[in-house]
Write an enzyme that holds these catalytic residues in place. Structure first.
Site, mmCIF file in Angstrom:
data_model
loop_
_atom_site.group_PDB
_atom_site.id
_atom_site.type_symbol
_atom_site.label_atom_id
_atom_site.label_comp_id
_atom_site.label_asym_id
_atom_site.label_seq_id
_atom_site.Cartn_x
_atom_site.Cartn_y
_atom_site.Cartn_z
ATOM 1 N N CYS A 105 0.842 -1.197 0.000
ATOM 2 C CA CYS A 105 0.000 0.000 0.000
ATOM 3 C C CYS A 105 0.878 1.247 0.000
ATOM 4 O O CYS A 105 1.886 1.299 0.702
ATOM 5 C CB CYS A 105 -0.908 0.003 1.227
ATOM 6 S SG CYS A 105 -2.032 1.411 1.295
ATOM 7 N N CYS A 165 -0.164 4.740 6.989
ATOM 8 C CA CYS A 165 -0.891 4.551 8.249
ATOM 9 C C CYS A 165 -0.024 3.773 9.240
ATOM 10 O O CYS A 165 0.381 2.642 8.975
ATOM 11 C CB CYS A 165 -2.191 3.803 7.991
ATOM 12 S SG CYS A 165 -3.249 4.577 6.733
ATOM 13 N N CYS A 172 -0.628 -0.029 10.345
ATOM 14 C CA CYS A 172 -0.927 -1.042 9.337
ATOM 15 C C CYS A 172 0.300 -1.807 8.859
ATOM 16 O O CYS A 172 1.310 -1.213 8.480
ATOM 17 C CB CYS A 172 -1.617 -0.372 8.146
ATOM 18 S SG CYS A 172 -2.148 -1.546 6.891
ATOM 19 N N CYS A 196 -17.045 -9.476 3.508
ATOM 20 C CA CYS A 196 -16.376 -8.183 3.452
ATOM 21 C C CYS A 196 -15.191 -8.276 2.493
ATOM 22 O O CYS A 196 -14.243 -9.013 2.745
ATOM 23 C CB CYS A 196 -15.879 -7.794 4.835
ATOM 24 S SG CYS A 196 -17.163 -7.950 6.095
ATOM 25 N N CYS A 214 -20.075 -6.281 1.513
ATOM 26 C CA CYS A 214 -19.552 -4.965 1.862
ATOM 27 C C CYS A 214 -18.179 -4.812 1.234
ATOM 28 O O CYS A 214 -17.372 -5.734 1.270
ATOM 29 C CB CYS A 214 -19.463 -4.822 3.368
ATOM 30 S SG CYS A 214 -19.003 -3.170 3.902
ATOM 31 N N CYS A 265 -20.394 2.024 6.933
ATOM 32 C CA CYS A 265 -19.720 1.392 8.058
ATOM 33 C C CYS A 265 -18.470 2.207 8.356
ATOM 34 O O CYS A 265 -17.643 2.423 7.471
ATOM 35 C CB CYS A 265 -19.350 -0.042 7.701
ATOM 36 S SG CYS A 265 -18.275 -0.857 8.899
ATOM 37 N N ARG A 276 -19.475 -3.567 16.377
ATOM 38 C CA ARG A 276 -18.731 -4.783 16.082
ATOM 39 C C ARG A 276 -17.426 -4.826 16.867
ATOM 40 O O ARG A 276 -16.676 -3.855 16.879
ATOM 41 C CB ARG A 276 -18.425 -4.860 14.587
ATOM 42 C CG ARG A 276 -17.666 -6.125 14.181
ATOM 43 C CD ARG A 276 -17.603 -6.257 12.669
ATOM 44 N NE ARG A 276 -18.957 -6.198 12.131
ATOM 45 C CZ ARG A 276 -19.466 -5.095 11.584
ATOM 46 N NH1 ARG A 276 -18.747 -4.019 11.476
ATOM 47 N NH2 ARG A 276 -20.703 -5.101 11.146
#
Length: 402
Positions: free
Chosen positions: A65, A69, A72, A109, A142, A202, A272
């Site tokens: 990526c 972040c 991550c 997901c 999702c 979400c 969740r």
């Protein structure tokens, strides 16, 4: 406690607590913890009964990526030894999803690392959504693909997506401390794009990154204002090879207070328990079911979870039941207002996915661990015994865990 009685009354009326009341929940003592859980549990049961929704992750594209972040394992410059692979083909993703559905999940997901999808990526994911729904028409899907450009949410909705996940993660004031390659406002914009397109929104948070109580309350109140159908609460697992590898601050009691505060502020949404529950809640996981009404089944994006059967046994032993495919998750007033969760009328189901990079509701560093520490770890240490890197399922030739 007068505080808890007040919060229960407000929760049953869908009335927002004050910031001071939310902060007071986080400041309660361990002696009062069971009272806090019992109070928040009344609100949870009022809106969701004893149902627990199961969700299943399919990591469509892992690693590499370009975003930075800090939490991550798929981030730019990550040294975490995770699986790295490019886009799964629709039939591969469909087979991976089938394992979760067979294990009892009602929501799949679809997650991909990255800043955001290209139009070609949206085509790929659209084909995958169609392939999954051809095999199981009732499944909720999702997507979690990062920052959305104009028109992309609408295209996903047309392809059959029910929801879109994109987390705020932390407060606006501290967002720049964990990520510099995009902004808090970028994330808010993507949640609004999904909502406007008729997708069930979400959006959640990550606790344990060194934030204050005020930061936690800020982000949960910001989520309440955005009004997602689903709020995933992640507990950071500091993964070796990431900048937050030494951030060990959470205890089971702290996690339960955070979940209770979230329930009081967002009483009628799907809360969740997402990344980090085995590592940080440990043997107190069943108590968390009194606060949250949704969990993930099987493995996460870059780390392995405990056996799906263990989760099902925990739910049953705690006196809860798995939500059926034909049951509507959200309360009726949210469904008729255009939410939907479990109903494919008016906007699909409540959001549930977990993701990495920009998209994630379960950051790679907050994935479920298969090992459990003997007690709370101290800040300043790197723990290599808590997370098993995922080596099975999507992107491998080994059978997935569900």
């Amino acid at each position: 406690m007068d505080l808890l009685n007040t919060l229960v009354d407000k929760g049953l009326r869908r009335e927002t607590p004050t910031r001071e009341e939310a902060l007071a929940v986080l400041a309660t003592s361990d002696d009062d913890l069971l009272d806090v859980v019992a109070a928040a549990g009344k609100v949870r049961r009022h809106w969701f009964g004893r149902r627990v929704k199961l969700n299943y992750l399919v990591n469509l594209k892992s690693g590499l990526c370009p975003e930075d972040c800090s939490y991550c394992s798929q981030r730019l410059g990550s040294k975490a030894e995770i699986l790295k692979y490019t886009w799964l083909k629709p039939d591969q993703a469909s087979r991976a999803a089938a394992a979760g559905l067979a294990g009892g999940a009602k929501r799949v997901c679809l997650v991909a690392s990255g800043r955001g999808p290209t139009d070609r990526d949206v085509d790929r994911v659209s084909d995958t959504i169609k392939a999954i729904k051809e095999q199981n028409e009732a499944v909720e899907v999702c997507a979690c693909l990062g920052l959305l450009s104009d028109g992309q949410a609408e295209r996903l909705r047309e392809a059959g997506a029910d929801a879109y996940n994109h987390n705020l993660n932390t407060s606006e004031a501290t967002y720049g401390d964990i990520t510099t390659t995009h902004t808090y406002a970028d994330r808010v914009d993507t949640v609004r794009k999904a909502h406007a397109a008729g997708l069930s929104a979400c959006s959640g948070l990550i606790a344990g990154m060194g934030e204050s109580d005020e930061d936690l309350v800020d982000v949960v109140f910001s989520l309440r204002e955005l009004d997602p159908d689903s709020v995933p609460v992640n507990f950071l697992i500091p993964m070796e090879g990431t900048p937050l590898a030494k951030e060990w601050h959470l205890t089971p009691q702290r996690c339960l207070r955070i979940l209770a505060m979230t329930r009081f502020v967002c009483p009628d949404v799907e809360v969740r328990i997402a990344g980090g529950r085995e590592v940080h809640l440990r043997t107190m996981q069943p108590l968390a079911l009194h606060l949250a009404n949704s969990i993930f089944l099987g493995d996460y994006l870059t780390s392995e979870g405990q056996a799906g059967r263990t989760d099902l046994e925990m739910i049953a032993d705690a006196g809860f039941e798995v939500e059926g495919a034909g049951e509507v998750t959200l309360p009726e007033h949210r469904v008729t207002a255009g939410g939907g969760c479990g109903s494919h009328e008016g906007g699909g189901g409540c959001g549930s996915p977990a993701g990495d990079g920009v998209c994630g509701s379960v950051p790679a560093g907050a994935d479920r661990g298969s090992a459990v520490p003997a007690g709370p770890a101290g800040a300043g240490e790197i723990r290599t015994d808590l997370v098993a890197v995922r080596r099975r399922g999507a992107g491998t030739d080994l059978a997935p865990n569900a």
